[in-house]
Enzyme design. Sequence first.
Site: not given
Length: 269
Positions: A108, A215, A245
């Site tokens: 991320s 996601d 995610h």
Amino acid sequence: MTTTVREWEFAGSRGAVSARIWARPDPRYIAVLAHGYGEHLGRYPHVAEALVRHGATVCGPDHMGHGRSAGERVLIEDVEDVVADLHTVVESARSDHPGLPVVLIGHSMGGLIAARYAQLHGAGLAALVLSGPVLGRWDALSELLALEEIPDAPIDTATLSRDPDVGRAYTADPLVWHGPFKRTTVQALQDCIDRINAHGPLGALPTLWVHGSDDRLVPLEGTRTGIEAVRGDDLTERIYPDARHEVFNETNRDEVLGDVTAFIDRVLR
């Protein structure tokens, strides 16, 4: 095989940074973890242990303002500072294990940090793994920057994983930030995306991109534009159907970690 887990602290760019090492006595490579926004390295022991079993000594920091590190919570003024702190961790591991290849794994926001690190220090890396990385275009940033006041709206933990236990643990974790984004941080993330896009490809660095097709936090198509901007000569992508995610915390996490270790094996061969 014995894994020794040790925490240490160093003077980072903007204050004390807490780092962690999962060490094995006979590593064949170093794996460095860069965690995501609002979280901390303490959410990654299962990832670290899988990598240790595979032959790595694993290390990484809690980024400034995150987890056990110092600083105002989730405040990042310039992502280059976070990259510099990560470099300190990499160099420390390298001094402990001279000559071992280094694999950098970022999730991320950590994928953004890892990609920028690879642009600046890629010659010292054997491979790069990007998990649901914030790259290319993240519409959430421009939407937040357009608001006069950033709302205090916690993320929907159902977007993390199809495993409801992951969301429950996230909500209950006192080291996770549950408050609003800070405008300074949002701007810093956008500035870093722009810098990465302008800098261009990663050359010959072997890169694995893993992402969930469902996601909703960091949507696939926005990231794809960033992957196209940085992709070098050796890109492998794995898109997991219906995964959300946090692919390392998904219901198919064993498959994801197996793909990561298979990629590392191919690179180290």
